[in-house]
Design a protein around this motif. Sequence first.
Motif, PDB file in Angstrom:
ATOM      1  N   ALA A  15       9.144  -8.414  10.655  1.00  0.00           N
ATOM      2  CA  ALA A  15       8.250  -8.770   9.376  1.00  0.00           C
ATOM      3  C   ALA A  15       6.708  -8.325   9.791  1.00  0.00           C
ATOM      4  O   ALA A  15       6.342  -8.266  10.790  1.00  0.00           O
ATOM      5  N   LYS A  16       5.925  -8.188   8.605  1.00  0.00           N
ATOM      6  CA  LYS A  16       4.687  -7.698   8.780  1.00  0.00           C
ATOM      7  C   LYS A  16       3.864  -8.542   7.901  1.00  0.00           C
ATOM      8  O   LYS A  16       4.389  -9.256   6.907  1.00  0.00           O
ATOM      9  N   ALA A  17       2.509  -8.801   8.018  1.00  0.00           N
ATOM     10  CA  ALA A  17       1.830  -9.960   7.436  1.00  0.00           C
ATOM     11  C   ALA A  17       0.352  -9.139   6.804  1.00  0.00           C
ATOM     12  O   ALA A  17      -0.252  -8.248   7.806  1.00  0.00           O
ATOM     13  N   ILE A  18      -0.190  -9.766   5.808  1.00  0.00           N
ATOM     14  CA  ILE A  18      -1.654  -9.292   5.465  1.00  0.00           C
ATOM     15  C   ILE A  18      -2.269 -10.443   5.410  1.00  0.00           C
ATOM     16  O   ILE A  18      -1.786 -11.740   4.976  1.00  0.00           O
ATOM     17  N   LEU A  64      -5.511  -6.948   8.565  1.00  0.00           N
ATOM     18  CA  LEU A  64      -6.748  -7.623   8.031  1.00  0.00           C
ATOM     19  C   LEU A  64      -7.605  -7.070   7.058  1.00  0.00           C
ATOM     20  O   LEU A  64      -7.891  -5.849   7.220  1.00  0.00           O
ATOM     21  N   ILE A  65      -7.598  -7.819   5.888  1.00  0.00           N
ATOM     22  CA  ILE A  65      -8.484  -7.260   4.675  1.00  0.00           C
ATOM     23  C   ILE A  65      -9.126  -8.254   4.087  1.00  0.00           C
ATOM     24  O   ILE A  65      -8.988  -9.271   3.939  1.00  0.00           O
ATOM     25  N   SER A  66     -10.345  -7.637   3.783  1.00  0.00           N
ATOM     26  CA  SER A  66     -11.647  -8.340   3.031  1.00  0.00           C
ATOM     27  C   SER A  66     -10.811  -8.588   1.483  1.00  0.00           C
ATOM     28  O   SER A  66     -10.489  -7.545   1.011  1.00  0.00           O
ATOM     29  N   GLY A 103      -8.199  -6.084  -3.310  1.00  0.00           N
ATOM     30  CA  GLY A 103      -7.870  -6.067  -4.828  1.00  0.00           C
ATOM     31  C   GLY A 103      -7.671  -4.978  -5.634  1.00  0.00           C
ATOM     32  O   GLY A 103      -7.267  -5.079  -6.489  1.00  0.00           O
ATOM     33  N   VAL A 104      -7.966  -3.777  -4.880  1.00  0.00           N
ATOM     34  CA  VAL A 104      -7.820  -2.537  -5.702  1.00  0.00           C
ATOM     35  C   VAL A 104      -6.923  -1.414  -5.172  1.00  0.00           C
ATOM     36  O   VAL A 104      -7.008  -1.123  -3.847  1.00  0.00           O
ATOM     37  N   GLN A 157      -4.505 -11.263  -7.360  1.00  0.00           N
ATOM     38  CA  GLN A 157      -4.472  -9.986  -7.280  1.00  0.00           C
ATOM     39  C   GLN A 157      -4.141  -9.549  -5.784  1.00  0.00           C
ATOM     40  O   GLN A 157      -3.581  -8.492  -5.527  1.00  0.00           O
ATOM     41  N   ALA A 158      -5.010 -10.199  -5.006  1.00  0.00           N
ATOM     42  CA  ALA A 158      -4.688  -9.746  -3.264  1.00  0.00           C
ATOM     43  C   ALA A 158      -3.288  -9.967  -2.990  1.00  0.00           C
ATOM     44  O   ALA A 158      -2.699  -9.203  -2.360  1.00  0.00           O
TER      45      ALA A 158
END
Length: 223
Positions: free
Chosen positions: A61-64, A116-118, A123-124, A148-149
Motif C-alpha cells: 500500500a501507498k499513501a498521499i 507529501l503534497i501541498s 488539486g490539479v 478534489q485532493a
Amino acid sequence: SSSSSSSSSSSSSRSSSTGGGGGHKKKSILNRIKPGSFKSSTKIEALMEELSTMQQRDPGAKAIVFSQFVTMLDLLEYRMQLGNLGCVKLRGSMTLEQRDTAIKKFNSDPNCKCFLISLKAGGVALNLTAANYSFIMDPWWNPAAEYQAIDRTHRIGQHRPIRATRFIIEGSIEEKIVQLQEKKKLVFDGTVGGDASSIAALSGEDMHFLFQWEFYMHLYMPL
C-alpha cells in the motif's frame, strides 16, 4: 483524528528525499532546527502510526499526505526520514520536470511509500492511483479543495478501496473549520444546480463563525 473509513501506525521502508538532492531549501523550517533537537507532535506521530498500520495491513500500500502548509510538509518529510520511511514531496514551486520525477518515483519505486503534497498543488492534473490511502493533516475551510485532493486516488485505473483520514485537533479552531465545511456543504447542496461560489468564498460571516470567542472560552476557563 476523523476518518472516512477508519485507521492507526509506526514505520518501515527505506528513506528517500524529495525530488531534488540533499540538504534543505533556504527557506525551509528545518534550517531553524538544530540537529538532534527535533521534537515531533501528536499529529505527526498519529500519522506515523497510521502509516505503520497501513503497511502491516498491506505491505504494497501507498499513501498521499496533504497539508496546506509547506512547513508542515518539510517537518513530515524529516520525520519520515528519521523513521526510515521512503517518501517524495510535491510543492507548487516545483518545475514540471521536478514534478514528473517525483510522480514517477512514487508510482514505480516500491520503497517509496508516501507522497507529501501541498493541498493546492494536489488539486490539479494529478493521477496517483498507486495510492489507496489519503491523509489530510489540516482542514481547509473550502471542502471542495479537500474533495478534489482526495480525488487524486479515485482516477481511472484504481481498483482498490480508498481510505481517507483527516486529523483534527479537538477543541481547536480545526473543529470550527470542520463545522464551517459542513455548513458550506449544506448551503451548496441546497442551491439549485449547486452554486460553486457559495462553497468557495470565505465571507465575513464565516470569519465571525470561526473566531467566536464563546467557543474558545471554555477551553481556558479554570475548573
